[in-house]
Design a protein around this motif. Structure first.
Motif, PDB file in Angstrom:
ATOM      1  N   GLY B  90     -68.773  57.555 -18.824  1.00  0.00           N
ATOM      2  CA  GLY B  90     -67.704  56.664 -18.387  1.00  0.00           C
ATOM      3  C   GLY B  90     -68.221  55.339 -17.875  1.00  0.00           C
ATOM      4  O   GLY B  90     -67.609  54.304 -18.090  1.00  0.00           O
ATOM      5  N   ALA B  91     -69.360  55.381 -17.185  1.00  0.00           N
ATOM      6  CA  ALA B  91     -69.980  54.159 -16.663  1.00  0.00           C
ATOM      7  C   ALA B  91     -71.487  54.244 -16.880  1.00  0.00           C
ATOM      8  O   ALA B  91     -72.246  54.457 -15.937  1.00  0.00           O
ATOM      9  CB  ALA B  91     -69.652  54.010 -15.178  1.00  0.00           C
ATOM     10  N   PRO B  92     -71.922  54.145 -18.152  1.00  0.00           N
ATOM     11  CA  PRO B  92     -73.345  54.350 -18.445  1.00  0.00           C
ATOM     12  C   PRO B  92     -74.215  53.307 -17.755  1.00  0.00           C
ATOM     13  O   PRO B  92     -73.853  52.133 -17.708  1.00  0.00           O
ATOM     14  CB  PRO B  92     -73.424  54.224 -19.970  1.00  0.00           C
ATOM     15  CG  PRO B  92     -72.198  53.470 -20.362  1.00  0.00           C
ATOM     16  CD  PRO B  92     -71.157  53.784 -19.346  1.00  0.00           C
ATOM     17  N   PRO B  93     -75.355  53.729 -17.175  1.00  0.00           N
ATOM     18  CA  PRO B  93     -76.257  52.776 -16.539  1.00  0.00           C
ATOM     19  C   PRO B  93     -76.808  51.804 -17.578  1.00  0.00           C
ATOM     20  O   PRO B  93     -77.033  52.184 -18.728  1.00  0.00           O
ATOM     21  CB  PRO B  93     -77.376  53.657 -15.973  1.00  0.00           C
ATOM     22  CG  PRO B  93     -77.309  54.931 -16.739  1.00  0.00           C
ATOM     23  CD  PRO B  93     -75.884  55.106 -17.161  1.00  0.00           C
ATOM     24  N   SER B  94     -76.986  50.562 -17.176  1.00  0.00           N
ATOM     25  CA  SER B  94     -77.531  49.591 -18.132  1.00  0.00           C
ATOM     26  C   SER B  94     -79.049  49.749 -18.182  1.00  0.00           C
ATOM     27  O   SER B  94     -79.652  50.386 -17.322  1.00  0.00           O
ATOM     28  CB  SER B  94     -77.152  48.172 -17.704  1.00  0.00           C
ATOM     29  OG  SER B  94     -77.646  47.939 -16.403  1.00  0.00           O
ATOM     30  N   GLY B  95     -79.650  49.206 -19.193  1.00  0.00           N
ATOM     31  CA  GLY B  95     -81.107  49.189 -19.280  1.00  0.00           C
ATOM     32  C   GLY B  95     -81.719  50.488 -19.753  1.00  0.00           C
ATOM     33  O   GLY B  95     -82.910  50.712 -19.602  1.00  0.00           O
ATOM     34  N   ARG B  96     -80.904  51.387 -20.354  1.00  0.00           N
ATOM     35  CA  ARG B  96     -81.491  52.618 -20.847  1.00  0.00           C
ATOM     36  C   ARG B  96     -81.645  52.585 -22.366  1.00  0.00           C
ATOM     37  O   ARG B  96     -81.970  53.592 -22.980  1.00  0.00           O
ATOM     38  CB  ARG B  96     -80.649  53.816 -20.428  1.00  0.00           C
ATOM     39  CG  ARG B  96     -79.381  53.944 -21.246  1.00  0.00           C
ATOM     40  CD  ARG B  96     -78.491  55.034 -20.782  1.00  0.00           C
ATOM     41  NE  ARG B  96     -79.171  56.153 -20.170  1.00  0.00           N
ATOM     42  CZ  ARG B  96     -78.544  57.160 -19.579  1.00  0.00           C
ATOM     43  NH1 ARG B  96     -77.235  57.146 -19.536  1.00  0.00           N
ATOM     44  NH2 ARG B  96     -79.191  58.156 -19.051  1.00  0.00           N
ATOM     45  N   ASP B  97     -81.410  51.426 -22.943  1.00  0.00           N
ATOM     46  CA  ASP B  97     -81.568  51.288 -24.388  1.00  0.00           C
ATOM     47  C   ASP B  97     -83.037  51.479 -24.746  1.00  0.00           C
ATOM     48  O   ASP B  97     -83.908  50.783 -24.231  1.00  0.00           O
ATOM     49  CB  ASP B  97     -81.092  49.894 -24.814  1.00  0.00           C
ATOM     50  CG  ASP B  97     -81.054  49.734 -26.319  1.00  0.00           C
ATOM     51  OD1 ASP B  97     -81.414  50.698 -27.025  1.00  0.00           O
ATOM     52  OD2 ASP B  97     -80.665  48.645 -26.772  1.00  0.00           O
ATOM     53  N   VAL B  98     -83.330  52.442 -25.620  1.00  0.00           N
ATOM     54  CA  VAL B  98     -84.725  52.712 -25.968  1.00  0.00           C
ATOM     55  C   VAL B  98     -85.218  51.828 -27.112  1.00  0.00           C
ATOM     56  O   VAL B  98     -86.405  51.806 -27.404  1.00  0.00           O
ATOM     57  CB  VAL B  98     -84.933  54.195 -26.360  1.00  0.00           C
ATOM     58  CG1 VAL B  98     -84.715  55.095 -25.156  1.00  0.00           C
ATOM     59  CG2 VAL B  98     -84.040  54.598 -27.526  1.00  0.00           C
ATOM     60  N   THR B  99     -84.295  51.095 -27.741  1.00  0.00           N
ATOM     61  CA  THR B  99     -84.693  50.255 -28.859  1.00  0.00           C
ATOM     62  C   THR B  99     -85.731  49.231 -28.404  1.00  0.00           C
ATOM     63  O   THR B  99     -85.541  48.562 -27.396  1.00  0.00           O
ATOM     64  CB  THR B  99     -83.460  49.523 -29.436  1.00  0.00           C
ATOM     65  OG1 THR B  99     -82.439  50.471 -29.664  1.00  0.00           O
ATOM     66  CG2 THR B  99     -83.796  48.830 -30.735  1.00  0.00           C
ATOM     67  N   GLY B 100     -86.815  49.151 -29.136  1.00  0.00           N
ATOM     68  CA  GLY B 100     -87.875  48.214 -28.777  1.00  0.00           C
ATOM     69  C   GLY B 100     -88.952  48.825 -27.910  1.00  0.00           C
ATOM     70  O   GLY B 100     -90.019  48.219 -27.731  1.00  0.00           O
ATOM     71  N   ASP B 101     -88.702  50.022 -27.354  1.00  0.00           N
ATOM     72  CA  ASP B 101     -89.726  50.675 -26.531  1.00  0.00           C
ATOM     73  C   ASP B 101     -90.946  51.023 -27.373  1.00  0.00           C
ATOM     74  O   ASP B 101     -90.834  51.383 -28.544  1.00  0.00           O
ATOM     75  CB  ASP B 101     -89.182  51.985 -25.923  1.00  0.00           C
ATOM     76  CG  ASP B 101     -88.235  51.730 -24.756  1.00  0.00           C
ATOM     77  OD1 ASP B 101     -87.933  50.548 -24.506  1.00  0.00           O
ATOM     78  OD2 ASP B 101     -87.812  52.704 -24.129  1.00  0.00           O
ATOM     79  N   GLU B 102     -92.109  50.944 -26.732  1.00  0.00           N
ATOM     80  CA  GLU B 102     -93.338  51.321 -27.424  1.00  0.00           C
ATOM     81  C   GLU B 102     -93.539  52.831 -27.319  1.00  0.00           C
ATOM     82  O   GLU B 102     -93.328  53.424 -26.251  1.00  0.00           O
ATOM     83  CB  GLU B 102     -94.545  50.600 -26.816  1.00  0.00           C
ATOM     84  CG  GLU B 102     -95.827  50.910 -27.570  1.00  0.00           C
ATOM     85  CD  GLU B 102     -97.022  50.112 -27.073  1.00  0.00           C
ATOM     86  OE1 GLU B 102     -97.010  49.685 -25.905  1.00  0.00           O
ATOM     87  OE2 GLU B 102     -97.959  49.935 -27.877  1.00  0.00           O
ATOM     88  N   VAL B 103     -93.939  53.441 -28.435  1.00  0.00           N
ATOM     89  CA  VAL B 103     -94.232  54.874 -28.450  1.00  0.00           C
ATOM     90  C   VAL B 103     -95.744  55.055 -28.384  1.00  0.00           C
ATOM     91  O   VAL B 103     -96.477  54.643 -29.286  1.00  0.00           O
ATOM     92  CB  VAL B 103     -93.686  55.547 -29.725  1.00  0.00           C
ATOM     93  CG1 VAL B 103     -93.951  57.053 -29.678  1.00  0.00           C
ATOM     94  CG2 VAL B 103     -92.203  55.270 -29.909  1.00  0.00           C
ATOM     95  N   LEU B 104     -96.223  55.675 -27.279  1.00  0.00           N
ATOM     96  CA  LEU B 104     -97.653  55.928 -27.091  1.00  0.00           C
ATOM     97  C   LEU B 104     -97.895  57.429 -27.119  1.00  0.00           C
ATOM     98  O   LEU B 104     -97.129  58.195 -26.530  1.00  0.00           O
ATOM     99  CB  LEU B 104     -98.106  55.406 -25.729  1.00  0.00           C
ATOM    100  CG  LEU B 104     -98.380  53.922 -25.550  1.00  0.00           C
ATOM    101  CD1 LEU B 104     -98.755  53.655 -24.083  1.00  0.00           C
ATOM    102  CD2 LEU B 104     -99.505  53.458 -26.474  1.00  0.00           C
ATOM    103  N   THR B 105     -98.963  57.862 -27.784  1.00  0.00           N
ATOM    104  CA  THR B 105     -99.329  59.272 -27.662  1.00  0.00           C
ATOM    105  C   THR B 105    -100.082  59.464 -26.353  1.00  0.00           C
ATOM    106  O   THR B 105    -100.604  58.495 -25.767  1.00  0.00           O
ATOM    107  CB  THR B 105    -100.242  59.726 -28.812  1.00  0.00           C
ATOM    108  OG1 THR B 105    -101.527  59.099 -28.657  1.00  0.00           O
ATOM    109  CG2 THR B 105     -99.650  59.362 -30.165  1.00  0.00           C
ATOM    110  N   ASP B 106    -100.137  60.731 -25.880  1.00  0.00           N
ATOM    111  CA  ASP B 106    -100.864  60.962 -24.625  1.00  0.00           C
ATOM    112  C   ASP B 106    -102.374  60.853 -24.817  1.00  0.00           C
ATOM    113  O   ASP B 106    -103.140  60.962 -23.862  1.00  0.00           O
ATOM    114  CB  ASP B 106    -100.440  62.275 -23.945  1.00  0.00           C
ATOM    115  CG  ASP B 106    -100.542  63.475 -24.859  1.00  0.00           C
ATOM    116  OD1 ASP B 106    -101.175  63.359 -25.930  1.00  0.00           O
ATOM    117  OD2 ASP B 106     -99.986  64.525 -24.505  1.00  0.00           O
ATOM    118  N   GLY B 107    -102.807  60.621 -26.074  1.00  0.00           N
ATOM    119  CA  GLY B 107    -104.209  60.280 -26.320  1.00  0.00           C
ATOM    120  C   GLY B 107    -104.453  58.777 -26.306  1.00  0.00           C
ATOM    121  O   GLY B 107    -105.587  58.324 -26.429  1.00  0.00           O
ATOM    122  N   GLY B 108    -103.357  58.009 -26.148  1.00  0.00           N
ATOM    123  CA  GLY B 108    -103.520  56.567 -26.025  1.00  0.00           C
ATOM    124  C   GLY B 108    -103.375  55.774 -27.306  1.00  0.00           C
ATOM    125  O   GLY B 108    -103.789  54.624 -27.378  1.00  0.00           O
TER     126      GLY B 108
END
Lengths: 149, 185
Positions: B90-108
């Motif tokens: 109903g009132a989604p928090p802003s700034g949770r858009d994952v588009t553009g986020d970098e995907v890192l493996t836990d190996g770096g």
């Protein structure tokens, strides 16, 4: 013997009382909850007439026999007007599974001409039992694909 | 073998009632929670040409299934006014858009940037992977574990994800289960 909507379209409708031809079968309206034929329509647009299934005394291979001419009536409400215009037709309607997949149009409907009970929906090259029909609206006929418990 | 769609292909789908066979709305946008790893709801437009926004929203709980050709709901009461919907819908928090986020493996290792979410067809909004733009500028699809760490701009996935970067949704659909058994979730 079963009958099919596609085969029956255009069949002449005849009064049992007077032996007069009353028109050609235009649309077949299904009561989805009861899974049976609710009424038939004859003729087009403003000349369209409806006859309730109870007043159909014989649904044969060459003619549909109606008790008498007075059984045919004009559309009395919006739903009947929609029926006469073919907007409630199951035939040709988009079939959509309850999981949101388009199954293509309903290409035929098979029913028992004695009882009016709808038996099978034909969707192109496959068939669904009438019990899988959940609803028929202006957008789509909804077909259950999950197995019934 | 899983059947999958991207979030962008869900936009514009009709919302259809199972009880009536009526198209009551269409999908405006997909509300995704990266923490939950699933679609939490959908915002809606009215049906038809030049029709505007609808105030009501769909919460994942009131969605019967997100399909390939339509989003199915039980009936029109499944459409909720924002005040009646869970807050995240109903009132989604802003700034949770994952588009553009970098995907890192836990190996770096960086696998690329998130472009879209990938949703399991027939589910209420289960997100099984991301569409990413790889470092070379191409398109890849990665499976997601159920739990993952996300910050504002980066998400960290298991190192094993490197072996599961697929070229298309069909490949991802085939890889999801093997991936999940590999990373043990």
């Amino acid at each position: 013997m079963s009958e099919s909507f596609a085969a029956a379209a255009g069949r002449k409708m005849v009064s049992r009382a007077s032996a007069e031809e009353l028109g050609k079968l235009a649309h077949i309206v299904v009561d989805v909850e009861q899974r049976r034929v609710a009424c038939l329509t004859a003729g087009k647009r403003r000349k369209a007439l409806l006859v309730d299934w109870e007043n159909v005394s014989g649904f044969g291979p060459d003619a549909v026999i109606v008790t008498d001419e007075s059984a045919l009536h004009e559309a009395r409400d919006d739903r009947e007007r929609a029926a006469a215009d073919g907007k409630l037709d199951l035939l040709g309607k988009r079939a959509l599974s309850d999981m949101g997949d388009d199954l293509g149009p309903v290409t035929d409907v098979v029913f028992d001409p004695a009882s009016g009970a709808v038996e099978t929906l034909v969707l192109g090259d496959h068939e669904e039992p009438a019990t899988a029909l959940l609803a028929a609206g202006s957008f789509a006929a909804i077909i259950r694909t999950e197995p019934q418990q | 073998m899983r059947s999958l769609v991207t979030g962008s292909s869900i936009r514009g789908l009709p919302v259809v009632t199972i009880a009536g066979g009526e198209d009551v709305a269409e999908v405006r946008d997909v509300l995704y929670s990266p923490e939950a790893g699933r679609v939490v709801g959908l915002t809606l437009n009215k049906r038809g040409f030049l029709a505007g926004r609808r105030r009501e929203v769909l919460s994942a709980e009131t969605i019967h299934a997100i399909g390939r050709d339509a989003v199915m709901v039980d009936d029109e009461s499944s459409l909720l006014l924002p005040a009646d919907a869970p807050e995240e819908v109903g009132a989604p928090p802003s700034g949770r858009d994952v588009t553009g986020d970098e995907v890192l493996t836990d190996g770096g290792t960086s696998l690329g940037q998130v472009r879209d979410v990938v949703v399991l067809v027939g589910s209420k909004g289960e997100v099984v992977g991301y569409e990413i733009e790889t470092a070379s500028g191409g398109t890849g699809y990665i499976p997601l574990p159920v739990q993952l760490a996300v910050s504002g701009s980066t998400l960290v996935v298991p190192e094993a994800t490197k072996g599961f970067v697929e070229d298309d949704l069909v490949g991802l659909g085939a890889a999801v289960d093997e991936f999940r058994s590999t990373v043990g979730i």
